[in-house]
Write a protein that holds these residues in place. Structure first.
Motif, PDB file in Angstrom:
ATOM      1  N   GLU A  58      30.515  14.543  -4.305  1.00 22.98           N
ATOM      2  CA  GLU A  58      31.375  14.574  -3.125  1.00 22.98           C
ATOM      3  C   GLU A  58      32.817  14.956  -3.452  1.00 22.98           C
ATOM      4  OE1 GLU A  58      31.090  14.236   0.217  1.00 22.98           O
ATOM      5  OE2 GLU A  58      28.933  14.437  -0.124  1.00 22.98           O
ATOM      6  N   THR A  59      33.210  14.808  -4.705  1.00 24.00           N
ATOM      7  CA  THR A  59      34.567  15.192  -5.087  1.00 24.00           C
ATOM      8  C   THR A  59      34.822  16.662  -4.779  1.00 24.00           C
ATOM      9  OG1 THR A  59      34.642  13.536  -6.840  1.00 24.00           O
ATOM     10  CG2 THR A  59      36.189  15.368  -6.995  1.00 24.00           C
ATOM     11  N   TYR A  60      33.857  17.505  -5.093  1.00 22.69           N
ATOM     12  CA  TYR A  60      34.026  18.936  -4.862  1.00 22.69           C
ATOM     13  C   TYR A  60      33.941  19.269  -3.372  1.00 22.69           C
ATOM     14  CZ  TYR A  60      33.423  19.118  -9.882  1.00 22.69           C
ATOM     15  OH  TYR A  60      33.586  18.917 -11.227  1.00 22.69           O
ATOM     16  N   HIS A  61      33.191  18.466  -2.638  1.00 24.50           N
ATOM     17  CA  HIS A  61      33.167  18.627  -1.185  1.00 24.50           C
ATOM     18  C   HIS A  61      34.550  18.345  -0.606  1.00 24.50           C
ATOM     19  CE1 HIS A  61      31.420  17.307   2.948  1.00 24.50           C
ATOM     20  NE2 HIS A  61      31.710  18.595   2.942  1.00 24.50           N
ATOM     21  N   TYR A 226      45.189  10.491  -6.269  1.00 23.36           N
ATOM     22  CA  TYR A 226      43.989  11.325  -6.253  1.00 23.36           C
ATOM     23  C   TYR A 226      43.664  11.836  -7.658  1.00 23.36           C
ATOM     24  CZ  TYR A 226      46.130  11.507  -1.620  1.00 23.36           C
ATOM     25  OH  TYR A 226      46.755  11.178  -0.451  1.00 23.36           O
ATOM     26  N   VAL A 227      43.677  10.937  -8.618  1.00 21.93           N
ATOM     27  CA  VAL A 227      43.590  11.326 -10.029  1.00 21.93           C
ATOM     28  C   VAL A 227      42.253  11.985 -10.353  1.00 21.93           C
ATOM     29  CG1 VAL A 227      43.567  10.464 -12.396  1.00 21.93           C
ATOM     30  CG2 VAL A 227      45.255   9.588 -10.758  1.00 21.93           C
ATOM     31  N   GLU A 228      41.154  11.379  -9.897  1.00 23.18           N
ATOM     32  CA  GLU A 228      39.845  11.927 -10.244  1.00 23.18           C
ATOM     33  C   GLU A 228      39.660  13.333  -9.692  1.00 23.18           C
ATOM     34  OE1 GLU A 228      35.064  11.083  -9.494  1.00 23.18           O
ATOM     35  OE2 GLU A 228      36.574   9.742  -8.632  1.00 23.18           O
ATOM     36  N   VAL A 229      39.943  13.518  -8.410  1.00 23.21           N
ATOM     37  CA  VAL A 229      39.751  14.819  -7.792  1.00 23.21           C
ATOM     38  C   VAL A 229      40.731  15.835  -8.361  1.00 23.21           C
ATOM     39  CG1 VAL A 229      41.296  14.388  -5.843  1.00 23.21           C
ATOM     40  CG2 VAL A 229      39.414  15.996  -5.582  1.00 23.21           C
ATOM     41  N   SER A 230      41.934  15.396  -8.681  1.00 20.64           N
ATOM     42  CA  SER A 230      42.952  16.320  -9.184  1.00 20.64           C
ATOM     43  C   SER A 230      42.620  16.810 -10.588  1.00 20.64           C
ATOM     44  CB  SER A 230      44.327  15.655  -9.164  1.00 20.64           C
ATOM     45  OG  SER A 230      44.760  15.470  -7.838  1.00 20.64           O
ATOM     46  N   LYS A 447      50.968  16.177   1.481  1.00 22.56           N
ATOM     47  CA  LYS A 447      51.311  14.761   1.600  1.00 22.56           C
ATOM     48  C   LYS A 447      50.105  13.933   2.043  1.00 22.56           C
ATOM     49  CE  LYS A 447      54.634  11.652   3.838  1.00 22.56           C
ATOM     50  NZ  LYS A 447      55.764  11.575   4.806  1.00 22.56           N
ATOM     51  N   HIS A 448      49.324  14.455   2.965  1.00 16.82           N
ATOM     52  CA  HIS A 448      48.129  13.740   3.419  1.00 16.82           C
ATOM     53  C   HIS A 448      47.091  13.640   2.317  1.00 16.82           C
ATOM     54  CE1 HIS A 448      48.941  14.595   7.961  1.00 16.82           C
ATOM     55  NE2 HIS A 448      49.690  13.629   7.489  1.00 16.82           N
ATOM     56  N   GLY A 449      46.925  14.714   1.572  1.00 16.28           N
ATOM     57  CA  GLY A 449      46.010  14.693   0.440  1.00 16.28           C
ATOM     58  C   GLY A 449      44.553  14.878   0.835  1.00 16.28           C
ATOM     59  N   PRO A 450      43.690  15.068  -0.126  1.00 12.63           N
ATOM     60  CA  PRO A 450      42.274  15.355   0.156  1.00 12.63           C
ATOM     61  C   PRO A 450      41.482  14.166   0.667  1.00 12.63           C
ATOM     62  CG  PRO A 450      42.667  15.230  -2.214  1.00 12.63           C
ATOM     63  CD  PRO A 450      44.003  15.183  -1.560  1.00 12.63           C
TER      64      PRO A 450
END
Length: 470
Positions: A58-61, A226-230, A447-450
């Motif tokens: 889901e991270t890539y989604h 958002y460390v993991e996704v980033s 600012k809102h982020g993923p």
């Protein structure tokens, strides 16, 4: 009295020509901020979605949804700002439009058929199809929009490259009624410079998009958000940036070889080479003294000769081999723009290779100072894209169609300098407003982020207009 009037009219015409060129340069430069971002982000969207379908992670989604919203922003403003240029062809460059109309008409028609139709056919699914179509259908739509943006670049670059190296045409009519008419469509498309220039443009666009992704996610990592996704997004974008920054070495060299063969006066201006036929140095940085025909700076003796012929003593055609009225007038500007582009290209190679080395050592995200560099490096590909075009277009002067139509013969005689100045001021105000809106909306999305988007939200800007503004 009569000679004075002629001189006065000539001065006014010169002012009108310069203002028309400034206006077109301004609108093109502003427009060209956005299409490279759309192409580059489009490539990353295809990668993110492909990995999501393959891994079901889901991270890539989340990444794909987040960057789709930013893609929509760049795509929309790119379309709006590009329309103006087509009107300028008719208002400020009527002679040019008549001369190249048959050639450009076919290229722009092909763009409509192969690019706009593809983009418009899939854009709605890309923006609004989340949770409404199967993931593989959405991926197909993403690929369709990405390919559409790539095809759009093809026909724009083909049209511009034809101005640089005309082919597949003949001239019909005489004087003011003369125009270029296509005799071989594919010879026009594959004119001597089109393929090399297109690949160079594509790679520059990929770098612009990749470095925007690197910049945003480097900022998140610095702030601990958002460390993991980033980390995943940063690594993917770094691979793209590394591959294509290295690829620019090849496409840049191919383009330089083509310029040497087809536009030797431009090549001489790019390196400040004056001697009609002599070995040419390659400058790392320098300053051109046009009056004394000298260049001062740091150079590799015979470097340009070696790059072209693998011989440090090979003669290279210089500016003095051409009549003065067939050379670029702003030689130092052409020289500086070209060397800024090259310097940025080398800096991007060094930066991405260094970051890749740290990744291999397992220390990529340990260097906060490096992440800060990536935050601000987002400007480098954009600057390189802009100055590269400036060097290419200014280096072509005094020709608007190389060897056939001079720039001072191509602008509209019926338009006054006051009219152009007034419209230029209006364009500047409108474009400044659009740029402020772009920065504001881009900041809101970052600012809102993923992870702050509603799961049921399928709109391109993350909700209703009220939600977007509030």
């Amino acid at each position: 009295m009569f000679p004075f009037l002629l001189l006065k009219d000539k001065t006014l015409s010169m002012e009108t020509e310069i203002l028309a060129r400034i206006q077109f340069a301004f609108t093109v430069a502003f427009h060209y901020i956005y299409p490279p971002l759309s192409i580059g982000i489009g490539l990353l969207l295809v990668i993110f979605e492909s990995i999501y379908i393959r891994t079901k992670n889901e991270t890539y989604h989340k990444l794909a949804r987040f960057w789709t919203k930013i893609f929509a922003l760049t795509f929309g403003i790119g379309v709006v700002t590009g329309i103006v240029m087509e009107f300028e062809f008719g208002t400020n460059w009527a002679v040019y439009s008549r001369y190249v109309g048959d050639v450009f008409g076919s290229a722009l028609a092909a763009e409509g058929i192969f690019a706009f139709a593809l983009e418009s056919g899939f854009l709605g699914i890309l923006l609004f199809g989340w949770n409404r179509v199967k993931p593989w259908v959405h991926l197909v739509s993403t690929i369709g929009v990405f390919l559409g943006s790539m095809f759009s670049a093809i026909w724009i670059v083909v049209a511009n490259s034809w101005q640089q190296t005309p082919a597949g045409f003949h001239i019909v009519g005489e004087g003011m009624d003369a125009r270029a008419e296509i005799t071989d469509f594919w010879a026009m498309v594959f004119n001597p410079s089109s393929v090399d220039r297109l690949t160079h443009v594509w790679l520059g666009a990929f770098l612009a998009g990749a470095f925007l992704v690197l910049s945003v996610h480097a900022y998140y990592l610095i702030k601990g958000k958002y460390v993991e996704v980033s980390k995943k997004a940063f690594k993917i974008a770094l691979v793209v940036a590394t591959v294509f920054s290295l690829g620019q070495l090849f496409t840049g060299h191919r383009s330089a070889d083509g310029v040497a063969e087809n536009q030797p006066a431009k090549l001489a201006a790019l390196e400040g080479h004056f001697e009609a036929s002599a070995p040419a140095d390659m400058y790392i940085l320098g300053w051109v003294d046009k009056e004394n025909q000298e260049v001062s700076g740091i150079k590799v003796p015979g470097g340009l000769s070696f790059l072209l012929d693998y011989d440090f003593d090979a003669p290279v055609t210089g500016l003095n081999a051409f009549p003065e009225d067939e050379r670029p007038s702003q030689i130092n500007a052409v020289f500086q723009f070209y060397h800024i582009m090259v310097a940025i290209g080398m800096a991007l190679i060094f930066l991405t290779l260094f970051a890749s080395f740290l990744w291999w050592r397992g220390k990529l995200f340990d260097k906060k100072w490096l992440l800060w560099i990536f935050v601000f490096a987002v400007f480098l590909p954009q600057i390189a894209n802009q100055v590269g075009w400036f060097a290419a277009e200014m280096g072509r002067q005094p020709w608007v169609v190389y060897g056939l139509l001079r720039t001072n013969e191509a602008f509209s005689q019926a338009v006054s300098d006051n009219q152009i100045m007034f419209s230029l001021i209006l364009f500047f105000l409108v474009y400044a407003l659009l740029f402020a809106l772009f920065i504001y909306l881009l900041h809101k999305k970052i600012k809102h982020g993923p992870y702050e988007e509603s799961e049921s939200d399928d709109t391109p800007f993350g909700g209703t207009l009220t939600h977007m503004i509030n």
